[in-house]
Design a protein around this motif. Structure first.
Motif, PDB file in Angstrom:
ATOM      1  N   GLU A  23      -0.610   4.695  34.718  1.00 13.51           N
ATOM      2  CA  GLU A  23      -0.933   3.481  35.463  1.00 13.51           C
ATOM      3  C   GLU A  23      -2.443   3.278  35.481  1.00 13.51           C
ATOM      4  O   GLU A  23      -3.161   3.927  36.223  1.00 13.51           O
ATOM      5  CB  GLU A  23      -0.411   3.600  36.896  1.00 13.51           C
ATOM      6  CG  GLU A  23      -0.684   2.398  37.754  1.00 13.51           C
ATOM      7  CD  GLU A  23      -0.092   1.115  37.205  1.00 13.51           C
ATOM      8  OE1 GLU A  23      -0.768   0.088  37.288  1.00 13.51           O
ATOM      9  OE2 GLU A  23       1.013   1.145  36.672  1.00 13.51           O
ATOM     10  N   ARG A  24      -2.918   2.377  34.645  1.00 12.91           N
ATOM     11  CA  ARG A  24      -4.357   2.110  34.573  1.00 12.91           C
ATOM     12  C   ARG A  24      -4.665   0.669  34.917  1.00 12.91           C
ATOM     13  O   ARG A  24      -5.700   0.135  34.552  1.00 12.91           O
ATOM     14  CB  ARG A  24      -4.884   2.430  33.180  1.00 12.91           C
ATOM     15  CG  ARG A  24      -4.961   3.905  32.943  1.00 12.91           C
ATOM     16  CD  ARG A  24      -5.600   4.189  31.628  1.00 12.91           C
ATOM     17  NE  ARG A  24      -4.533   4.443  30.669  1.00 12.91           N
ATOM     18  CZ  ARG A  24      -4.632   4.262  29.375  1.00 12.91           C
ATOM     19  NH1 ARG A  24      -5.744   3.824  28.860  1.00 12.91           N
ATOM     20  NH2 ARG A  24      -3.637   4.525  28.588  1.00 12.91           N
ATOM     21  N   GLY A  25      -3.765  -0.003  35.578  1.00 12.28           N
ATOM     22  CA  GLY A  25      -4.034  -1.376  35.993  1.00 12.28           C
ATOM     23  C   GLY A  25      -3.478  -2.382  35.014  1.00 12.28           C
ATOM     24  O   GLY A  25      -2.901  -2.056  33.984  1.00 12.28           O
ATOM     25  N   ASP A  26      -3.643  -3.629  35.363  1.00 11.75           N
ATOM     26  CA  ASP A  26      -3.127  -4.727  34.561  1.00 11.75           C
ATOM     27  C   ASP A  26      -4.174  -5.139  33.524  1.00 11.75           C
ATOM     28  O   ASP A  26      -5.369  -5.061  33.760  1.00 11.75           O
ATOM     29  CB  ASP A  26      -2.815  -5.912  35.481  1.00 11.75           C
ATOM     30  CG  ASP A  26      -2.026  -6.981  34.786  1.00 11.75           C
ATOM     31  OD1 ASP A  26      -1.419  -6.685  33.741  1.00 11.75           O
ATOM     32  OD2 ASP A  26      -2.003  -8.117  35.282  1.00 11.75           O
ATOM     33  N   SER A  27      -3.676  -5.620  32.413  1.00 13.81           N
ATOM     34  CA  SER A  27      -4.568  -6.106  31.359  1.00 13.81           C
ATOM     35  C   SER A  27      -5.176  -7.435  31.812  1.00 13.81           C
ATOM     36  O   SER A  27      -4.517  -8.230  32.490  1.00 13.81           O
ATOM     37  CB  SER A  27      -3.766  -6.311  30.077  1.00 13.81           C
ATOM     38  OG  SER A  27      -4.541  -6.972  29.118  1.00 13.81           O
ATOM     39  N   PRO A  28      -6.410  -7.725  31.455  1.00 14.26           N
ATOM     40  CA  PRO A  28      -7.018  -8.985  31.892  1.00 14.26           C
ATOM     41  C   PRO A  28      -6.465 -10.210  31.165  1.00 14.26           C
ATOM     42  O   PRO A  28      -6.636 -11.329  31.624  1.00 14.26           O
ATOM     43  CB  PRO A  28      -8.501  -8.788  31.575  1.00 14.26           C
ATOM     44  CG  PRO A  28      -8.559  -7.715  30.565  1.00 14.26           C
ATOM     45  CD  PRO A  28      -7.360  -6.850  30.783  1.00 14.26           C
ATOM     46  N   PRO A  30      -3.152 -11.282  30.612  1.00 12.04           N
ATOM     47  CA  PRO A  30      -2.177 -12.067  31.375  1.00 12.04           C
ATOM     48  C   PRO A  30      -2.795 -12.763  32.581  1.00 12.04           C
ATOM     49  O   PRO A  30      -2.410 -13.884  32.919  1.00 12.04           O
ATOM     50  CB  PRO A  30      -1.141 -11.030  31.814  1.00 12.04           C
ATOM     51  CG  PRO A  30      -1.281  -9.905  30.877  1.00 12.04           C
ATOM     52  CD  PRO A  30      -2.718  -9.892  30.475  1.00 12.04           C
ATOM     53  N   THR A  31      -3.750 -12.109  33.213  1.00 13.33           N
ATOM     54  CA  THR A  31      -4.418 -12.725  34.359  1.00 13.33           C
ATOM     55  C   THR A  31      -5.170 -13.982  33.924  1.00 13.33           C
ATOM     56  O   THR A  31      -5.124 -15.014  34.601  1.00 13.33           O
ATOM     57  CB  THR A  31      -5.385 -11.721  35.008  1.00 13.33           C
ATOM     58  OG1 THR A  31      -4.659 -10.542  35.341  1.00 13.33           O
ATOM     59  CG2 THR A  31      -6.017 -12.304  36.251  1.00 13.33           C
TER      60      THR A  31
END
Length: 66
Positions: A23-28, A30-31
């Motif tokens: 778990e390293r966070g969401d990719s920028p 899709p944001t």
């Protein structure tokens, strides 16, 4: 121990730790896509409101543009 061997061990250890942590966070990406979509919707709503207001103003008798 030479500096190259030391750096190799440090980098290899760090990369192994990063691979273990899933778990390293969401990719920028899709944001950014979501934000672009929200901006497009906001522009469409604003344009629709502007058109509706202009049509309403032109329906007023003796209307002159300011």
């Amino acid at each position: 121990m030479s500096i190259l061997s030391y750096l190799h061990v440090v980098v290899t250890t760090r990369l192994a730790e990063l691979r273990r942590d899933g778990e390293r966070g969401d990719s920028p990406v899709p944001t950014a896509v979501i934000i672009a979509g929200l901006v497009a919707v906001a522009m469409a709503v604003t344009a629709a409101a502007l058109i509706k207001a202009n049509n309403w103003m032109t329906g007023i008798p003796d209307y002159t543009k300011p």
